[in-house]
Scaffold this motif. Structure first.
Motif, mmCIF file in Angstrom:
data_model
loop_
_atom_site.group_PDB
_atom_site.id
_atom_site.type_symbol
_atom_site.label_atom_id
_atom_site.label_comp_id
_atom_site.label_asym_id
_atom_site.label_seq_id
_atom_site.Cartn_x
_atom_site.Cartn_y
_atom_site.Cartn_z
ATOM 1 N N LEU A 3 0.822 -1.218 0.000
ATOM 2 C CA LEU A 3 0.000 0.000 0.000
ATOM 3 C C LEU A 3 0.850 1.259 0.000
ATOM 4 N N LEU A 24 0.040 5.077 -1.017
ATOM 5 C CA LEU A 24 0.077 6.123 -0.002
ATOM 6 C C LEU A 24 1.079 7.222 -0.340
ATOM 7 N N ALA A 62 -6.934 3.784 -5.128
ATOM 8 C CA ALA A 62 -6.717 3.800 -3.678
ATOM 9 C C ALA A 62 -7.916 3.205 -2.945
ATOM 10 N N GLY A 63 -9.117 3.524 -3.416
ATOM 11 C CA GLY A 63 -10.319 2.960 -2.808
ATOM 12 C C GLY A 63 -10.392 1.446 -2.958
ATOM 13 N N VAL A 123 -7.949 -0.144 -0.469
ATOM 14 C CA VAL A 123 -8.493 -0.177 0.900
ATOM 15 C C VAL A 123 -9.510 -1.308 1.039
ATOM 16 N N VAL A 175 -7.623 -4.619 1.239
ATOM 17 C CA VAL A 175 -7.010 -4.861 2.542
ATOM 18 C C VAL A 175 -8.062 -5.258 3.570
ATOM 19 N N ALA A 176 -9.247 -4.627 3.500
ATOM 20 C CA ALA A 176 -10.330 -4.979 4.438
ATOM 21 C C ALA A 176 -10.737 -6.440 4.267
ATOM 22 N N LEU A 203 0.731 -2.120 8.386
ATOM 23 C CA LEU A 203 0.084 -0.938 7.822
ATOM 24 C C LEU A 203 0.781 0.326 8.326
ATOM 25 N N VAL A 235 -5.779 -5.916 -3.965
ATOM 26 C CA VAL A 235 -4.613 -5.132 -3.556
ATOM 27 C C VAL A 235 -3.580 -5.108 -4.679
#
Length: 341
Positions: free
Chosen positions: A108, A112, A133-134, A137, A140-141, A160, A286
């Motif tokens: 990530l 970032l 980016a969305g 995320v 990763v969730a 993270l 990802v």
């Protein structure tokens, strides 16, 4: 195929192969860390890992080190303190989560870093990058929750955190005026020396002494430790230094960007990590999002101005942070062509 085209194709493959090998060894570094360290021996292992690297790297950088100014020593030392934080977060995270999760979450940083750069420059990133980016995320969730509603594990959160600090490190390195024209090899040695000093001090009160840990290692563990030191760190650094001159930074970035894929491969096939269907989907998201984000990221400007003046050796790559990316640094991704691991 004409002989000239065949030669160019062969030459391109030969240039790409060492860089791809770096991505492979970085992908294996999370697994290697789990083989040589546990929650109570992380700091001692880091002392051993970089203690083995400093002498040969220092010998190669000796002449350049003697030419560093006081400002360059101080700038390198400051970044070394940040680097020590990255390695501590990443390595502690690696021993508290799966090798697959660690390798995917740390990627990530590729998303970032451009977000941070846009924030510092007060410019809006492209919509495609925000979408990537969305997706990252969301991935990763799904990955850390294994498709459920569980909170991320301690190891996931530590990795993270390492990704966040790594991004800040890359941004700081690119904007450090004192290091803009510095010799990258010498500055790298200073940073690693300071980071190793931090680990040595912390080891006085946390876990076993490094020499006691070294004495407890068997042949297999020494092999993994040497793999981390010589291949994930020393070999990777010198390949990056060569690659950014032999090929384009964008090509290097693309090849090194396969690191999380190799981390997943080693985690699943060697470490035996098990992932549910939604976690597998999260890992895939990802990987897709980081590559999409890499391609859609706004082109960064050199810290010195629009013409790129002063973007010297220290700014050519993020190699320092990636000296073992994957707990191993390995820990900033190579800069894009217009723009430092």
């Amino acid at each position: 195929m004409p002989a000239s085209l065949s030669k160019r194709s062969t030459s391109s493959v030969l240039r790409d192969l060492p860089v791809l090998l770096v991505a492979v060894v970085w992908g294996s570094s999370f697994l290697a860390v789990q083989r040589v360290a546990g929650p109570g021996t992380v700091v001692a292992m880091l002392v051993l890992r970089f203690g083995l690297v400093l002498p040969p790297l220092g010998a190669a950088a000796w002449r350049a080190l003697r030419r560093l100014s006081r400002a360059e020593w101080l700038g390198g030392a400051a970044l070394g303190l940040v680097l020590s934080g990255i390695f501590l977060l990443e390595t502690y995270g690696a021993v508290h989560t799966s090798a697959t999760n660690a390798g995917l979450i740390i990627s990530l940083a590729m998303v970032l870093t451009p977000l941070g750069e846009s924030a510092l420059g007060r410019t809006a990133p492209p919509r495609a990058f925000l979408a990537a980016a969305g997706v990252a995320v969301l991935g990763v969730a799904l990955l850390t929750g294994d498709g459920g509603l569980r909170a991320p594990s301690l190891g996931d959160l530590l990795v993270l955190g390492a990704a966040l600090v790594r991004s800040a490190y890359v941004l700081a390195m690119g904007r450090c005026r004192a290091l803009r024209n510095s010799d990258m090899l010498a500055v790298t040695w200073v940073q690693l020396a300071v980071a190793t000093g931090v680990f040595a001090v912390v080891a006085l009160s946390v876990g076993p002494a490094p020499w006691i840990l070294a004495g407890s290692y068997g042949v297999g563990q020494w092999a993994w430790l040497l793999h981390l030191s010589l291949f994930c760190t020393l070999f990777a650094f010198f390949v990056q230094m060569w690659a950014v001159r032999a090929t384009s930074p964008s090509r290097v970035s693309l090849l090194l960007g396969t690191e999380p894929l190799w981390a997943a491969v080693f985690g699943i096939t060697v470490a035996g990590n098990r992932m549910g269907p939604l976690a597998l989907l999260g890992g895939a998201l990802v990987l897709v999002a980081t590559e999409w984000g890499r391609r859609a990221a706004p082109m960064s400007r050199p810290a010195g101005g629009g013409d790129g003046a002063g973007a010297g050796p220290a700014a050519e790559t993020g190699a320092v942070a990636d000296l073992g990316a994957g707990a191993g640094s390995g820990l900033g991704e190579p800069r894009r062509e217009s723009a430092p691991v």
